[in-house]
Design a protein around this motif. Structure first.
Motif, mmCIF file in Angstrom:
data_model
loop_
_atom_site.group_PDB
_atom_site.id
_atom_site.type_symbol
_atom_site.label_atom_id
_atom_site.label_comp_id
_atom_site.label_asym_id
_atom_site.label_seq_id
_atom_site.Cartn_x
_atom_site.Cartn_y
_atom_site.Cartn_z
ATOM 1 N N PHE A 138 2.078 10.462 -9.500
ATOM 2 C CA PHE A 138 1.266 10.576 -10.713
ATOM 3 C C PHE A 138 0.372 11.808 -10.657
ATOM 4 O O PHE A 138 0.224 12.526 -11.659
ATOM 5 C CB PHE A 138 0.414 9.324 -10.899
ATOM 6 N N ARG A 139 -0.235 12.067 -9.517
ATOM 7 C CA ARG A 139 -1.118 13.231 -9.414
ATOM 8 C C ARG A 139 -0.324 14.527 -9.591
ATOM 9 O O ARG A 139 -0.813 15.477 -10.215
ATOM 10 C CB ARG A 139 -1.864 13.212 -8.077
ATOM 11 N N ARG A 184 0.825 -1.202 0.000
ATOM 12 C CA ARG A 184 0.000 0.000 0.000
ATOM 13 C C ARG A 184 0.865 1.260 0.000
ATOM 14 O O ARG A 184 0.576 2.213 -0.717
ATOM 15 C CB ARG A 184 -0.926 -0.007 1.211
ATOM 16 N N ALA A 185 1.930 1.251 0.783
ATOM 17 C CA ALA A 185 2.796 2.430 0.862
ATOM 18 C C ALA A 185 3.417 2.734 -0.496
ATOM 19 O O ALA A 185 3.488 3.900 -0.920
ATOM 20 C CB ALA A 185 3.888 2.218 1.907
ATOM 21 N N GLU A 186 3.855 1.701 -1.194
ATOM 22 C CA GLU A 186 4.448 1.911 -2.512
ATOM 23 C C GLU A 186 3.398 2.426 -3.492
ATOM 24 O O GLU A 186 3.667 3.325 -4.292
ATOM 25 C CB GLU A 186 5.054 0.599 -3.025
ATOM 26 N N ALA A 187 2.193 1.891 -3.429
ATOM 27 C CA ALA A 187 1.128 2.351 -4.312
ATOM 28 C C ALA A 187 0.795 3.812 -4.047
ATOM 29 O O ALA A 187 0.589 4.598 -4.979
ATOM 30 C CB ALA A 187 -0.116 1.477 -4.133
ATOM 31 N N GLU A 188 0.737 4.209 -2.769
ATOM 32 C CA GLU A 188 0.428 5.593 -2.437
ATOM 33 C C GLU A 188 1.529 6.533 -2.914
ATOM 34 O O GLU A 188 1.250 7.642 -3.381
ATOM 35 C CB GLU A 188 0.215 5.725 -0.937
ATOM 36 N N ARG A 189 2.794 6.082 -2.796
ATOM 37 C CA ARG A 189 3.900 6.922 -3.278
ATOM 38 C C ARG A 189 3.796 7.132 -4.784
ATOM 39 O O ARG A 189 3.936 8.257 -5.274
ATOM 40 C CB ARG A 189 5.235 6.265 -2.929
ATOM 41 N N ARG A 190 3.525 6.062 -5.513
ATOM 42 C CA ARG A 190 3.397 6.177 -6.963
ATOM 43 C C ARG A 190 2.180 7.018 -7.348
ATOM 44 O O ARG A 190 2.224 7.794 -8.299
ATOM 45 C CB ARG A 190 3.290 4.792 -7.591
ATOM 46 N N ALA A 191 1.092 6.868 -6.597
ATOM 47 C CA ALA A 191 -0.110 7.644 -6.896
ATOM 48 C C ALA A 191 0.116 9.130 -6.670
ATOM 49 O O ALA A 191 -0.316 9.976 -7.472
ATOM 50 C CB ALA A 191 -1.281 7.147 -6.049
ATOM 51 N N ASP A 192 0.794 9.480 -5.591
ATOM 52 C CA ASP A 192 1.093 10.891 -5.333
ATOM 53 C C ASP A 192 1.956 11.482 -6.443
ATOM 54 O O ASP A 192 1.724 12.612 -6.898
ATOM 55 C CB ASP A 192 1.807 11.035 -3.984
#
Length: 800
Positions: free
Chosen positions: A609-610, A599-607
């Motif tokens: 991307f935004r 989840r932490a890696e996904a949130e980092r990538r999502a931030d």
């Protein structure tokens, strides 16, 4: 608590649950809907260039509504009550990003903090359900990885929302010609898709037919057998002199014939993905891809088909053991196939990329039938046809190759420009193999590549006369035949999703092809959009009048002048959004969010991307703000359909007289249809009879003309003004029918004088743009629970 996407799926699984501690809830698609921009900040309600870009960290959401208009508030509240005392939530929505988002957005909205796991139901028959539970038991981190899929869905929609909202407004306000009233819609996927169609349209329009030549040679053997051989090389002959030289040499030819005989094996076609199934149904039945998708989803919900929103045409090798049971049950529904189903030990399993079974077919495997068979006559006509199509493809995939006995008769003829080969092929079916499933249907023929010219088929005869290898023959006739090159084929409605998913077939440059390869899954190259969304793009392009459909069962797509002008403007102002290949590569990077291990890696990538999305957005608005208006004939502006779907009404005599006077004064020609179509007349007056507002775009909206030109009155204002004019015996000035300010001034003077204008100050503003709400981009997001930053969503964006 098990969280299902719809009640029908919940009922399929509830029979497995015996424990009183198991709670089941079902959504009804997305239960939350994004707030419109005007509700977030009032100044965003009107369309103004100086208010852009509109950028949100988190998009507030409210409750959506079902098809009957009933709010989902009660359903969300019921899920919230069901969560009380729950220790573990198992998401059992449809497998895929969209299904993940349906559950996660509600859980985050309700502030759920407990354990979440993901049950991936690739099919709803008993065996598949038990396998899904077994896989769940082996994956203790399924919820973590599913959250990554949810964040990817949020990021896709976050970009959709911001591009659709800002791009559509900016282009409509700055680039759209004054005569055009409908928004010029813009989106991260639909705009590159339009680019593919526009490039093809340009090639078709620029195409100049050319004559080319084929040489026929009629030869006779010593035994009296006669046959015609052809010289039709892949490199076509465009010079008549060369063709005549070859013909003259062939006319005097005598020599041996070479006869080659061999067996040609024909393997069965691949299994269906969502896009290839849509293409086949469009070709066979004339169905719209969205109709096909709806039928396939219905069959999945009833437990008759595997998950349909898949991009794969392969099955996992682990499922070879299922074929015997599934095929053995087929005759229950399709008794005509009983004689074709082999014993379990005689089934053929083709492995590898060119076969049907691979080690890893991707997130979802190909669409196949399940052990659960529909009873004869239990399905509606279209459902039955779709199920039969999938079932026959599955049977064919496990039958032997078809074998054709092929004979090629050829002659090598010396000419002044070198030796030339003449040949003819004869082919007969030696063993039908899998083709017995289809009878006379040409199911196994290779599909033509959309957007490419038709290939030149070799000369084939069903039956050749008996000719021995080396038999002497002589020419009895030689002639030149003329053919004409054909332009590229237009892409059809059913083919467009396939084209979007397989851009690699549309390009010839080896370097570009390499860029589109997908190292994660070589069987699924990079493309535009996702399998779940591609069939929704064409309706958006049609709504924007960028494309039109021709006639036919599977109609071809033509790009309109408006679409070509829009695409040229996008490429002039911001070329990156007109590059389909660049977009496909960009989307493959976006998919990395969903592949994050934690989840932490996904949130980092999502931030990240935004942030990138916001930077691209700033650049887009800056580029559009510095651009100029597109020059386009106002008569090309699409007519707005009147209320009730009636034909376009004619303009009033006052409008026509005003348009004629403007044309005379400015030396203009009246556009065709002006005197019979009010929309064309109004567009002409908007362009030539109104003054631009020096202040630019302030106060603009999607119904206003370009760059702040005077917007027209709403239908409600116009009806009120005409009613007042009739009541008071007044002549309604022509500008009242075309200019908002003139109409309002007329109402201010004459309605106030009557003293019967309650709420008049508000009425015109309310009615000024009755379609504003439907034009405003819809969004979806999550409401942040305390202590954790949510991933912003953007559901139902205008742009994508």
């Amino acid at each position: 608590m098990f969280f299902f996407e719809k009640p029908s799926a919940m009922r399929q699984l509830q029979r497995f649950f015996k424990s009183p501690d198991t709670v089941c809830v079902a959504a009804e698609g997305h239960l939350l809907a994004a707030e419109e921009p005007g509700r977030i900040r009032p100044e965003w309600k009107s369309w103004r260039l100086d208010a852009l870009p509109i950028v949100l960290e988190t998009i507030p959401v409210g409750y959506g509504a079902n098809r009957s208009g009933q709010s989902h508030a009660g359903k969300v509240a019921a899920i919230g009550r069901a969560l009380a005392g729950v220790e573990r939530v198992i998401i059992a929505t449809d497998p895929g990003r969209e299904g993940s988002m349906i559950a996660w957005e509600v859980l985050e909205h309700l502030g759920w903090r407990g354990r979440v796991d993901r049950l991936k139901l690739g099919a709803l028959d008993d065996v598949s359900i038990r396998r899904a539970f077994a896989a769940l038991a082996r994956e203790p981190d399924s919820g973590e990885r599913d959250y990554a899929a949810y964040l990817e869905a949020l990021c896709r929609q976050y970009e959709d929302y911001h591009l659709g909202l800002n791009g559509t407004r900016a282009i409509s306000l700055r680039l759209r010609p004054p005569a055009f009233r409908d928004p010029w819609r813009f989106g991260g996927v639909q705009t590159p898709t339009l680019a593919i169609l526009a490039d093809l349209e340009a090639r078709i329009r620029a195409f100049v037919p050319q004559d080319f030549f084929k040489v026929a040679l009629t030869a006779e053997t010593g035994s009296g057998a006669a046959l015609t051989l052809w010289h039709a090389p892949k490199e076509r002959i465009f010079e008549a002199e060369i063709a005549e030289t070859i013909r003259a040499a062939a006319a005097g030819w005598a020599g041996p014939l070479r006869v080659e005989q061999r067996d040609v094996r024909r393997a069965p076609p691949k299994l269906f993905s969502k896009d290839t199934l849509a293409r086949r149904c469009a070709k066979r039945f004339g169905w719209d891809p969205q109709h096909t998708a709806g039928l396939a989803q219905d069959l999945y919900d009833q437990g008759y088909l595997s998950y349909p929103r898949t991009e794969s045409e392969h099955l996992p090798e682990s499922q070879t053991g299922d074929a015997g049971a599934i095929l053995g049950a087929l005759p229950e529904t399709l008794p005509d196939l009983a004689g074709l189903v082999p014993e379990a030990g005689a089934l053929v399993f083709r492995r590898g990329a060119k076969g049907h079974y691979v080690k890893d077919p991707g997130e979802h495997h190909a669409i196949v039938p399940l052990r659960k068979m529909p009873r004869p006559g239990s399905l509606g006509r279209d459902l039955a046809r779709l199920w039969e199509l999938v079932a026959k493809a599955y049977l064919a995939a496990h039958l032997p190759d078809g074998i054709d006995a092929r004979t090629i008769v050829s002659a090598e003829i010396a000419t002044p420009i070198g030796e030339k080969r003449f040949s003819v092929t004869g082919s007969v079916v030696k063993a039908p193999g899998w083709r017995a499933v289809y009878g006379a249907e040409a199911e196994g023929e290779a599909e033509a590549v959309p957007g490419k010219a038709r290939r030149e088929d070799e000369a084939v005869l069903a039956r050749l006369p008996p000719v021995a290898d080396g038999a002497e023959a002589r020419a009895t006739e030689a002639r030149v035949e003329t053919a004409v090159t054909e332009p590229p084929r237009r892409i059809t409605r059913g083919e467009l999703p396939v084209v979007m998913g397989r851009l690699i077939d549309q390009v010839d440059d080896p370097a570009v092809k390499r860029a589109l390869e997908n190292p994660v899954n070589p069987n699924e190259p990079k493309g535009l959009g996702t399998a779940a969304t591609r069939d929704a793009i064409l309706p958006k392009l049609l709504k924007s009048h960028y494309v039109a459909l021709n006639a036919g069962k599977d109609p071809a797509i033509t790009v309109t002048e408006v679409g070509l002008a829009f695409m040229a403007a996008v490429r002039r102002v911001f070329p990156a959004y007109g590059d389909p290949v660049g977009r496909a590569v960009f989307e493959s990077e976006l998919a990395e969010i969903g592949r994050a291990a934690t989840r932490a890696e996904a949130e980092r990538r999502a931030d990240a991307f935004r942030q990138r999305t916001r930077a691209r957005l700033e650049a887009l608005i800056a580029a559009i703000s510095a651009a100029s208006v597109v020059s386009l004939d106002p008569s090309l502006a699409p007519a707005r359909a009147p209320a009730g779907g009636r034909e376009a009404r004619p303009p009033t005599p006052a409008m026509v007289a005003f348009a004629v006077s403007v044309a005379d004064r400015k030396g203009l020609a009246l556009p065709r249809g002006l005197k019979s179509n009010a929309s064309i007349c109004r567009a002409f007056l908007d362009l030539h009879a109104t003054q631009r507002n020096p202040g630019g775009e302030k106060g603009g909206d999607p119904g206003s003309t370009m760059g702040g030109a005077e917007r027209p009155p709403s239908p409600a204002m116009l009806r009120y003004a005409q009613s007042l004019a009739r009541t008071k015996g007044l002549a309604c000035p022509p500008e009242v029918e075309t200019q908002f300010a003139a109409c309002r001034a007329f109402l201010d003077v004459h309605a106030e004088a009557r003293g019967d204008r309650p709420g008049a100050d508000q009425a015109p503003e309310r009615a000024a743009d009755p379609a504003r709400k439907t034009r405003t981009a819809r969004t979806r997001g999550t409401r942040a629970p305390k202590g954790r930053k949510p991933g912003p969503a953007a559901r139902n964006a205008t742009g994508r």
